[in-house]
Structures are given as structure tokens and as C-alpha cells.
Write a protein that holds these residues in place. Structure first.
Motif, PDB file in Angstrom:
ATOM      1  N   GLU A 176      22.199  77.134  51.620  1.00  0.00           N
ATOM      2  CA  GLU A 176      21.976  78.226  50.682  1.00  0.00           C
ATOM      3  C   GLU A 176      23.324  78.863  50.336  1.00  0.00           C
ATOM      4  O   GLU A 176      23.810  79.727  51.065  1.00  0.00           O
ATOM      5  CB  GLU A 176      21.032  79.283  51.268  1.00  0.00           C
ATOM      6  N   PRO A 177      23.960  78.448  49.258  1.00  0.00           N
ATOM      7  CA  PRO A 177      25.259  79.015  48.887  1.00  0.00           C
ATOM      8  C   PRO A 177      25.186  80.517  48.669  1.00  0.00           C
ATOM      9  O   PRO A 177      24.175  81.048  48.213  1.00  0.00           O
ATOM     10  CB  PRO A 177      25.598  78.283  47.575  1.00  0.00           C
ATOM     11  N   GLU A 178      26.280  81.200  48.985  1.00  0.00           N
ATOM     12  CA  GLU A 178      26.327  82.648  48.809  1.00  0.00           C
ATOM     13  C   GLU A 178      26.109  83.031  47.352  1.00  0.00           C
ATOM     14  O   GLU A 178      26.476  82.309  46.445  1.00  0.00           O
ATOM     15  CB  GLU A 178      27.674  83.205  49.283  1.00  0.00           C
ATOM     16  N   ARG A 179      25.553  84.229  47.161  1.00  0.00           N
ATOM     17  CA  ARG A 179      25.221  84.701  45.817  1.00  0.00           C
ATOM     18  C   ARG A 179      26.478  85.061  45.025  1.00  0.00           C
ATOM     19  O   ARG A 179      26.545  84.833  43.814  1.00  0.00           O
ATOM     20  CB  ARG A 179      24.296  85.916  45.925  1.00  0.00           C
ATOM     21  N   TYR A 180      27.468  85.676  45.678  1.00  0.00           N
ATOM     22  CA  TYR A 180      28.664  86.155  44.978  1.00  0.00           C
ATOM     23  C   TYR A 180      29.931  85.657  45.669  1.00  0.00           C
ATOM     24  O   TYR A 180      29.931  85.334  46.862  1.00  0.00           O
ATOM     25  CB  TYR A 180      28.717  87.692  44.978  1.00  0.00           C
ATOM     26  N   PHE A 181      31.008  85.633  44.908  1.00  0.00           N
ATOM     27  CA  PHE A 181      32.337  85.488  45.508  1.00  0.00           C
ATOM     28  C   PHE A 181      33.310  86.342  44.704  1.00  0.00           C
ATOM     29  O   PHE A 181      33.103  86.628  43.525  1.00  0.00           O
ATOM     30  CB  PHE A 181      32.805  84.023  45.537  1.00  0.00           C
ATOM     31  N   GLY A 182      34.377  86.756  45.375  1.00  0.00           N
ATOM     32  CA  GLY A 182      35.424  87.526  44.719  1.00  0.00           C
ATOM     33  C   GLY A 182      36.778  86.905  44.949  1.00  0.00           C
ATOM     34  O   GLY A 182      37.056  86.384  46.039  1.00  0.00           O
ATOM     35  N   LEU A 183      37.617  86.911  43.929  1.00  0.00           N
ATOM     36  CA  LEU A 183      39.003  86.454  44.031  1.00  0.00           C
ATOM     37  C   LEU A 183      39.908  87.660  43.814  1.00  0.00           C
ATOM     38  O   LEU A 183      39.880  88.275  42.745  1.00  0.00           O
ATOM     39  CB  LEU A 183      39.297  85.375  42.983  1.00  0.00           C
ATOM     40  N   PHE A 184      40.709  87.994  44.828  1.00  0.00           N
ATOM     41  CA  PHE A 184      41.591  89.162  44.799  1.00  0.00           C
ATOM     42  C   PHE A 184      43.036  88.671  44.748  1.00  0.00           C
ATOM     43  O   PHE A 184      43.493  87.977  45.664  1.00  0.00           O
ATOM     44  CB  PHE A 184      41.379  90.023  46.038  1.00  0.00           C
ATOM     45  N   CYS A 185      43.755  89.016  43.691  1.00  0.00           N
ATOM     46  CA  CYS A 185      45.079  88.457  43.442  1.00  0.00           C
ATOM     47  C   CYS A 185      46.173  89.303  44.092  1.00  0.00           C
ATOM     48  O   CYS A 185      46.327  90.488  43.796  1.00  0.00           O
ATOM     49  CB  CYS A 185      45.322  88.355  41.940  1.00  0.00           C
ATOM     50  N   VAL A 186      46.951  88.656  44.955  1.00  0.00           N
ATOM     51  CA  VAL A 186      48.126  89.281  45.574  1.00  0.00           C
ATOM     52  C   VAL A 186      49.389  88.876  44.810  1.00  0.00           C
ATOM     53  O   VAL A 186      50.201  89.713  44.436  1.00  0.00           O
ATOM     54  CB  VAL A 186      48.243  88.884  47.060  1.00  0.00           C
ATOM     55  N   THR A 187      49.530  87.580  44.557  1.00  0.00           N
ATOM     56  CA  THR A 187      50.674  87.040  43.811  1.00  0.00           C
ATOM     57  C   THR A 187      50.161  86.003  42.828  1.00  0.00           C
ATOM     58  O   THR A 187      49.405  85.108  43.214  1.00  0.00           O
ATOM     59  CB  THR A 187      51.692  86.380  44.756  1.00  0.00           C
ATOM     60  N   SER A 188      50.553  86.103  41.570  1.00  0.00           N
ATOM     61  CA  SER A 188      50.078  85.162  40.562  1.00  0.00           C
ATOM     62  C   SER A 188      51.210  84.272  40.081  1.00  0.00           C
ATOM     63  O   SER A 188      52.395  84.558  40.306  1.00  0.00           O
ATOM     64  CB  SER A 188      49.478  85.906  39.370  1.00  0.00           C
ATOM     65  N   ASP A 189      50.837  83.199  39.410  1.00  0.00           N
ATOM     66  CA  ASP A 189      51.803  82.379  38.696  1.00  0.00           C
ATOM     67  C   ASP A 189      51.874  82.918  37.265  1.00  0.00           C
ATOM     68  O   ASP A 189      51.193  83.878  36.903  1.00  0.00           O
ATOM     69  CB  ASP A 189      51.365  80.914  38.702  1.00  0.00           C
ATOM     70  N   VAL A 190      52.722  82.314  36.428  1.00  0.00           N
ATOM     71  CA  VAL A 190      52.846  82.762  35.045  1.00  0.00           C
ATOM     72  C   VAL A 190      51.545  82.497  34.312  1.00  0.00           C
ATOM     73  O   VAL A 190      50.745  81.633  34.697  1.00  0.00           O
ATOM     74  CB  VAL A 190      54.014  82.045  34.334  1.00  0.00           C
ATOM     75  N   ARG A 191      51.307  83.244  33.261  1.00  0.00           N
ATOM     76  CA  ARG A 191      50.079  83.098  32.487  1.00  0.00           C
ATOM     77  C   ARG A 191      49.933  81.654  31.995  1.00  0.00           C
ATOM     78  O   ARG A 191      50.889  81.047  31.521  1.00  0.00           O
ATOM     79  CB  ARG A 191      50.090  84.058  31.307  1.00  0.00           C
ATOM     80  N   GLY A 192      48.754  81.122  32.158  1.00  0.00           N
ATOM     81  CA  GLY A 192      48.490  79.735  31.790  1.00  0.00           C
ATOM     82  C   GLY A 192      48.528  78.800  32.977  1.00  0.00           C
ATOM     83  O   GLY A 192      48.042  77.675  32.892  1.00  0.00           O
ATOM     84  N   GLN A 193      49.100  79.264  34.097  1.00  0.00           N
ATOM     85  CA  GLN A 193      49.120  78.459  35.319  1.00  0.00           C
ATOM     86  C   GLN A 193      48.340  79.214  36.402  1.00  0.00           C
ATOM     87  O   GLN A 193      48.598  80.378  36.672  1.00  0.00           O
ATOM     88  CB  GLN A 193      50.552  78.199  35.778  1.00  0.00           C
ATOM     89  N   GLY A 194      47.368  78.518  36.980  1.00  0.00           N
ATOM     90  CA  GLY A 194      46.497  79.184  37.927  1.00  0.00           C
ATOM     91  C   GLY A 194      45.550  80.149  37.236  1.00  0.00           C
ATOM     92  O   GLY A 194      45.091  81.121  37.837  1.00  0.00           O
ATOM     93  N   THR A 195      45.254  79.880  35.968  1.00  0.00           N
ATOM     94  CA  THR A 195      44.347  80.723  35.195  1.00  0.00           C
ATOM     95  C   THR A 195      42.902  80.338  35.499  1.00  0.00           C
ATOM     96  O   THR A 195      42.584  79.163  35.671  1.00  0.00           O
ATOM     97  CB  THR A 195      44.640  80.577  33.693  1.00  0.00           C
ATOM     98  N   ALA A 301      41.168  91.629  40.513  1.00  0.00           N
ATOM     99  CA  ALA A 301      40.180  90.773  41.169  1.00  0.00           C
ATOM    100  C   ALA A 301      39.076  90.477  40.176  1.00  0.00           C
ATOM    101  O   ALA A 301      38.885  91.199  39.188  1.00  0.00           O
ATOM    102  CB  ALA A 301      39.606  91.454  42.413  1.00  0.00           C
ATOM    103  N   ILE A 302      38.358  89.408  40.434  1.00  0.00           N
ATOM    104  CA  ILE A 302      37.170  89.098  39.651  1.00  0.00           C
ATOM    105  C   ILE A 302      36.071  88.721  40.630  1.00  0.00           C
ATOM    106  O   ILE A 302      36.292  87.932  41.563  1.00  0.00           O
ATOM    107  CB  ILE A 302      37.427  87.975  38.616  1.00  0.00           C
ATOM    108  N   VAL A 303      34.906  89.337  40.475  1.00  0.00           N
ATOM    109  CA  VAL A 303      33.735  89.048  41.297  1.00  0.00           C
ATOM    110  C   VAL A 303      32.731  88.332  40.411  1.00  0.00           C
ATOM    111  O   VAL A 303      32.453  88.777  39.285  1.00  0.00           O
ATOM    112  CB  VAL A 303      33.133  90.333  41.887  1.00  0.00           C
ATOM    113  N   VAL A 304      32.180  87.234  40.905  1.00  0.00           N
ATOM    114  CA  VAL A 304      31.367  86.335  40.075  1.00  0.00           C
ATOM    115  C   VAL A 304      30.013  86.094  40.744  1.00  0.00           C
ATOM    116  O   VAL A 304      29.925  85.971  41.975  1.00  0.00           O
ATOM    117  CB  VAL A 304      32.105  84.992  39.872  1.00  0.00           C
ATOM    118  N   ASP A 305      28.974  86.017  39.920  1.00  0.00           N
ATOM    119  CA  ASP A 305      27.656  85.599  40.383  1.00  0.00           C
ATOM    120  C   ASP A 305      27.673  84.077  40.539  1.00  0.00           C
ATOM    121  O   ASP A 305      27.629  83.337  39.555  1.00  0.00           O
ATOM    122  CB  ASP A 305      26.587  86.027  39.367  1.00  0.00           C
TER     123      ASP A 305
END
Length: 356
Positions: A176-195, A301-305
Motif C-alpha cells: 500500500e504505497p503512501e498517500r503523499y510525499f514531499g520534496l524539500f529543497c536544500v540545494t538545487s541545480d540550475v534551472r532546467g537541471q533536476g527540474t 518544497a512540493i507536496v504531492v498526492d
């Protein structure tokens, strides 16, 4: 699958995801309903950070702090130290459940602290959506680091590489996969990479109905998903764990093509040609469905259903990129009950081999 069942499946998902042609892009561009900005609640944010620092001073790590028995009650602690921030995020969750499918959080300040304090911030905020679960069986971490990691494993999972991550749902290898997940950004790459990219599952199903309606019956039957080695009991390639489950469930979706492919490489694990064709049709439908593109900046961060959306990531080159991922079982569901986010290796859904 008859027409009535198809309609019920689509309707169930459409209660979570807007039925508009470009619902996600329009929602984000308008900045309505999908963003909680922590800058609007500076005192609450400061209180939360101070609270997390105190807990780390006492318990040394976020995981130890989070596992304190009895009266820890993290939801109540968040409400006590950051009541306005709590209420704003609760409102955002209602919007996720009622149609948007995702929520963006801004100015969380996880990038200013990093490490254990940042992980606790992520975990406290995640309790608005549900109970954070442990991602891996060996180290049993609640906040999983998404970063490039040199590994001895033959098949590292998406979160350990800098390669593209195709559209998938999280923890598709759990019963039973979890209902939600969240990705919280500490360090990003330049826009277009890791998007990051999101696509509505209901829109994918509607496109599939146009392209290949007969595939729906097959997608509701079991497919094999091999558990990535890092998430097995000993976190090694020697552990072979496979879960059989449908791609389309009761108002939910699970998918990840590489874990299916890895399972099919194992002796005795096969699929009929019609089911392989159904996977191809499903992937084509994903590719022809409008998507949301969002590049997380540090502190966002982005939280997703996870039951209503598929997500993907473009490749990146900066090995310092770091996000923390938290998975949450829904408060109103028994998802992963008693498993703390870890699939039970003795469960009936975990089998090796088979033909279907």
C-alpha cells in the motif's frame, strides 16, 4: 473492465485532480490555492526552527527525536509552536485533496540549516498531511536524502543518481504505497537541471481511453515491481524482493517502468504480450498528457498526492544538489499500518517469480 467501471475509476481520480485540460499549469501560474509562503508567518517559522534545534540538542539526530515514544505527538507540537503556519498548511492540504493534487511551500528555511534540523523541519511540516514513514529498512530514515551517491549497487534508485527519472509514483513496490510525499529543497541545480514534472493520473487515464481502451483491463491486473536494492532488508543486490500489484487500483495509481523491467529480468518472472503492450500504451498516454514543470529552489518544497499524480525529474550535473523526501501515510487511511512505510517481507503481496 466495463464502461461503468472505467467511469468510476476516472471519476474517483477526478475528485482529487482538476478535470481541466491544463489544470496544474493554470493553477500554478495564477498563484492561487497551491502555495503556502512561510514568509507570511515569520514568527511561527522561527518558533518551529527553534523547537527543532532544541530537539536536536537533546536527541542528536532527527530520526532519534522522531521516534520518541508516548507523548511526542508531533502534530500537536507543530500546532502549539506554529499555529498560523499550521492552519495555512492544513488549508493547502484540503486543496490538494480537493483538486490541485500538489502544494508548493516557499521560504521554509531548510536551506539555511541543512542536516538534522532541516530534516526535523521537513518532518513536522509533513505531519499536516499524514504520518511520516521510514523509507529504508537498514538505516530506517524518515527524511530520505535525494542526492547523487556513489554506490556499489548494480541498480541504484532514482534518488541516488543524476540521471533522468521517468514518470512514476513513489513506493510503488509497497503493498500500500503512501498517500503523499514531499520534496524539500536544500540545494538545487540550475534551472532546467533536476527540474520536477507532474502529470495528473486522471488525465493519463482519459488519454488512454482514447488511445487504447482495452489496455485498462490489463492495467488493473497484477504487475511485478522489483524493490530497489537500497530499500531491501540488507540494502544489497543479493536481496531479491518483488511485489505484484495492479498499476490501476481503486482510485489510485502506481507505476515505475524500471522496477517492472528489473523484475522481468529475474528468472521465472514473465508477463503476457498483451500486458507488455498495455504498459507501452500507458507510457504513450503519459507522454501525450499535459504536464506541470516546476523547478524547486533552495528553501522550497512540493507536496504531492502520490495516489493521483505521477512525477518525473530531468537529469542534472551538480553533485551537490540535495533534497529531503518525506513520505506520509494518509491520516484517514490504513496505508502501511504497522509497517512504518516499510513493506513486510513476509506479506502475501511479496512474491518471487510468476507468470501472468
Amino acid at each position: 473492465m466495463d464502461a461503468r467501471n472505467v467511469s468510476e475509476f476516472v471519476l474517483s481520480l477526478r475528485t482529487k485532480v482538476s478535470a481541466g485540460k491544463l489544470p496544474l499549469m493554470e493553477a500554478l501560474q495564477s498563484q492561487i490555492n497551491v502555495v503556502v509562503d512561510f514568509d507570511d508567518y515569520p514568527q511561527d517559522r522561527a518558533n518551529l526552527i527553534r523547537h527543532c534545534e532544541d530537539l536536536i540538542h537533546t536527541h542528536a539526530t532527527a530520526d532519534r527525536a522522531w521516534e520518541q515514544p508516548g507523548t511526542f505527538a508531533p502534530q500537536r507540537q507543530l500546532q502549539a509552536v506554529a499555529p498560523d503556519l499550521w492552519r495555512a498548511t492544513v488549508h493547502g492540504k484540503r486543496l490538494v485533496d480537493g483538486g490541485s493534487g500538489f502544494l508548493v511551500l516557499r521560504s521554509t528555511h531548510v536551506e539555511r540549516y541543512g542536516g538534522e534540523v532541516a530534516q526535523l523541519i521537513c518532518l513536522f511540516v509533513s505531519t499536516v498531511f499524514g504520518s511520516p514513514t521510514k523509507t529504508d529498512k537498514r538505516l530506517r530514515r524518515f527524511a530520505w536524502p535525494v542526492r547523487y551517491e556513489k554506490t556499489h549497487l548494480n541498480s541504484p534508485t532514482f534518488s541516488q543518481t543524476m540521471a533522468e527519472a521517468g514518470f512514476h509514483t513513489d513506493s510503488q513496490y509497497l503493498e500500500e504505497p503512501e498517500r503523499y510525499f514531499g520534496l524539500f529543497c536544500v540545494t538545487s541545480d540550475v534551472r532546467g537541471q533536476g527540474t520536477n514534472f507532474l502529470v495528473s493520473a486522471s488525465q493519463v487515464v482519459l488519454r488512454l481511453l482514447e488511445l487504447h481502451p482495452t489496455a485498462l483491463d490489463h492495467l488493473r491486473s497484477p504487475f511485478p515491481f522489483r524493490v530497489p536494492s537500497v530499500f531491501t532488508t540488507s540494502a544489497s543486490d543479493n536481496d531479491i524482493e518483488v511485489v505484484w500489484a495492479p498499476i490501476l487500483g481503486e482510485g489510485t495509481i502506481r507505476f515505475r517502468s524500471d522496477t517492472i523491467t528489473s523484475a522481468l529480468e529475474l528468472p521465472g518472472v514473465t508477463l503476457a504480450e498483451a500486458k507488455l503492450a498495455a504498459i507501452a500504451a500507458f507510457e504513450r498516454s503519459i507522454s501525450e498528457t499535459p504536464t506541470l514543470e516546476y523547478h524547486l529552489e533552495p528553501g522550497e518544497a512540493i507536496v504531492v498526492d502520490n495516489h493521483a499524480m505521477l512525477h518525473a525529474r530531468s537529469p542534472f550535473t551538480d553533485s551537490n544538489r540535495l533534497l529531503y523526501r518525506v513520505r506520509m501515510k494518509g491520516q484517514d487511511r490504513s496505508t502501511n499500518a504497522g509497517q512504518q512505510g516499510l513493506a513486510d517481507s513476509s506479506g502475501s503481496a511479496r512474491t518471487i517469480g510468476g507468470t501472468t
